[in-house]
Scaffold this active site. Sequence first.
Site, PDB file in Angstrom:
ATOM      1  N   ASP A 176       4.742 -11.465  21.101  1.00  0.00           N
ATOM      2  CA  ASP A 176       4.342 -12.543  20.202  1.00  0.00           C
ATOM      3  C   ASP A 176       3.829 -11.896  18.922  1.00  0.00           C
ATOM      4  O   ASP A 176       3.628 -10.677  18.862  1.00  0.00           O
ATOM      5  CB  ASP A 176       3.244 -13.401  20.856  1.00  0.00           C
ATOM      6  CG  ASP A 176       2.753 -14.530  19.954  1.00  0.00           C
ATOM      7  OD1 ASP A 176       3.593 -15.189  19.321  1.00  0.00           O
ATOM      8  OD2 ASP A 176       1.528 -14.738  19.863  1.00  0.00           O
ATOM      9  N   SER A 177       3.572 -12.717  17.923  1.00  0.00           N
ATOM     10  CA  SER A 177       2.988 -12.199  16.691  1.00  0.00           C
ATOM     11  C   SER A 177       1.569 -11.692  16.918  1.00  0.00           C
ATOM     12  O   SER A 177       1.061 -10.898  16.128  1.00  0.00           O
ATOM     13  CB  SER A 177       2.973 -13.290  15.615  1.00  0.00           C
ATOM     14  OG  SER A 177       2.182 -14.388  16.037  1.00  0.00           O
ATOM     15  N   TYR A 205       3.266 -15.216  11.971  1.00  0.00           N
ATOM     16  CA  TYR A 205       4.673 -15.365  11.612  1.00  0.00           C
ATOM     17  C   TYR A 205       4.932 -16.694  10.900  1.00  0.00           C
ATOM     18  O   TYR A 205       5.944 -16.849  10.222  1.00  0.00           O
ATOM     19  CB  TYR A 205       5.549 -15.329  12.868  1.00  0.00           C
ATOM     20  CG  TYR A 205       5.800 -13.962  13.465  1.00  0.00           C
ATOM     21  CD1 TYR A 205       5.343 -12.796  12.860  1.00  0.00           C
ATOM     22  CD2 TYR A 205       6.511 -13.850  14.656  1.00  0.00           C
ATOM     23  CE1 TYR A 205       5.583 -11.554  13.427  1.00  0.00           C
ATOM     24  CE2 TYR A 205       6.763 -12.608  15.228  1.00  0.00           C
ATOM     25  CZ  TYR A 205       6.299 -11.468  14.620  1.00  0.00           C
ATOM     26  OH  TYR A 205       6.544 -10.238  15.186  1.00  0.00           O
ATOM     27  N   GLY A 206       4.038 -17.652  11.095  1.00  0.00           N
ATOM     28  CA  GLY A 206       4.303 -19.015  10.642  1.00  0.00           C
ATOM     29  C   GLY A 206       4.495 -19.182   9.154  1.00  0.00           C
ATOM     30  O   GLY A 206       5.106 -20.160   8.714  1.00  0.00           O
ATOM     31  N   CYS A 247       6.791 -16.818  21.602  1.00  0.00           N
ATOM     32  CA  CYS A 247       6.418 -17.299  20.272  1.00  0.00           C
ATOM     33  C   CYS A 247       7.457 -18.317  19.830  1.00  0.00           C
ATOM     34  O   CYS A 247       8.650 -17.998  19.763  1.00  0.00           O
ATOM     35  CB  CYS A 247       6.369 -16.123  19.299  1.00  0.00           C
ATOM     36  SG  CYS A 247       6.111 -16.575  17.564  1.00  0.00           S
ATOM     37  N   THR A 304       7.824 -19.667  16.841  1.00  0.00           N
ATOM     38  CA  THR A 304       8.361 -19.337  15.520  1.00  0.00           C
ATOM     39  C   THR A 304       9.414 -18.244  15.621  1.00  0.00           C
ATOM     40  O   THR A 304      10.484 -18.328  15.002  1.00  0.00           O
ATOM     41  CB  THR A 304       7.223 -18.903  14.580  1.00  0.00           C
ATOM     42  OG1 THR A 304       6.286 -19.980  14.456  1.00  0.00           O
ATOM     43  CG2 THR A 304       7.757 -18.548  13.206  1.00  0.00           C
ATOM     44  N   CYS A 356       3.302 -24.119  19.280  1.00  0.00           N
ATOM     45  CA  CYS A 356       2.958 -22.721  19.001  1.00  0.00           C
ATOM     46  C   CYS A 356       2.145 -22.234  20.183  1.00  0.00           C
ATOM     47  O   CYS A 356       1.230 -22.937  20.643  1.00  0.00           O
ATOM     48  CB  CYS A 356       2.152 -22.617  17.703  1.00  0.00           C
ATOM     49  SG  CYS A 356       1.452 -20.971  17.379  1.00  0.00           S
ATOM     50  N   THR A 357       2.456 -21.048  20.693  1.00  0.00           N
ATOM     51  CA  THR A 357       1.749 -20.567  21.876  1.00  0.00           C
ATOM     52  C   THR A 357       0.267 -20.334  21.605  1.00  0.00           C
ATOM     53  O   THR A 357      -0.552 -20.393  22.529  1.00  0.00           O
ATOM     54  CB  THR A 357       2.399 -19.282  22.425  1.00  0.00           C
ATOM     55  OG1 THR A 357       2.499 -18.300  21.377  1.00  0.00           O
ATOM     56  CG2 THR A 357       3.789 -19.573  22.964  1.00  0.00           C
ATOM     57  N   HIS A 358      -0.100 -20.086  20.357  1.00  0.00           N
ATOM     58  CA  HIS A 358      -1.527 -19.965  20.023  1.00  0.00           C
ATOM     59  C   HIS A 358      -2.280 -21.260  20.323  1.00  0.00           C
ATOM     60  O   HIS A 358      -3.467 -21.235  20.665  1.00  0.00           O
ATOM     61  CB  HIS A 358      -1.706 -19.631  18.537  1.00  0.00           C
ATOM     62  CG  HIS A 358      -1.422 -18.209  18.174  1.00  0.00           C
ATOM     63  ND1 HIS A 358      -0.148 -17.721  18.006  1.00  0.00           N
ATOM     64  CD2 HIS A 358      -2.262 -17.163  17.928  1.00  0.00           C
ATOM     65  CE1 HIS A 358      -0.207 -16.441  17.669  1.00  0.00           C
ATOM     66  NE2 HIS A 358      -1.473 -16.077  17.617  1.00  0.00           N
TER      67      HIS A 358
END
Length: 253
Positions: free
Chosen positions: A6-7, A38-39, A69, A71, A180-182
Amino acid sequence: MIGVFDSGLGGLSVLAALIDTLPRADFSYYADTAHVPYGNKSEEQIQRRVLAIGEHLAERGCSLLVVACNTATAAAVQALRAAHPGVPVVGVEPGIKPAAQETQSGRIAVLATEATAKSQRLKHLIRDHAGRIEVFVEPCPGWATHVEMLQLDDPALAADVRTRVEPLLDQGVDRIVLGCTHYSFLAPLLRKIVGSRAQLVDVADAVARQTRRLAGGLADGTGKLHLHASAHPERLHAALPRLHLGHLSARIA
């Protein structure tokens, strides 16, 4: 070994679901913290990073890749598959399909990064799975950065979340897709605002099930976890207890 990336910290929510589903598998998690988020980056920039990370994980012996991720999946999963034709690649995409199937009001919302919100892949998901369902796409700039900084209790974040989500609820939305996984780490905050008016849709468990279907012999490893980051790897380790994932620390090789 299964490679997950992921980012930054967001993909840890997917990693946790993967480990729950494949407890004996060996995982290598890579956080691209030198380039997070990344967004707000172009599709070309994201593709370059995804291809570089995919090559890195393949060189480390990963024979199955999980792009944890939204994105990165939207911008680069096809390029990653083309670069590694013999390696199964599992992407993470917003749960448009389950949200559209489950909605009672006929209105759903997607909370996403700016890049995902404007991506062709999201448009195609909505076209293919939403049918006559009304879909509200809400870009949420800054949310992933708050998670990266572990500022989950920041009043400014809570105010921004409320400002973006309450109008969706007023429109009659009853399913809110975490795009978004965040944002999985913002679920407690979101539930306080949403209450019983809507349900959150998170695809981490579905991604884990798909990975299990593809894992084959990779499911039977030693249960080890390798953590890597392109910058400040110590923050990745320190984040686990803050994100209520301290139980993963015992697996770190």
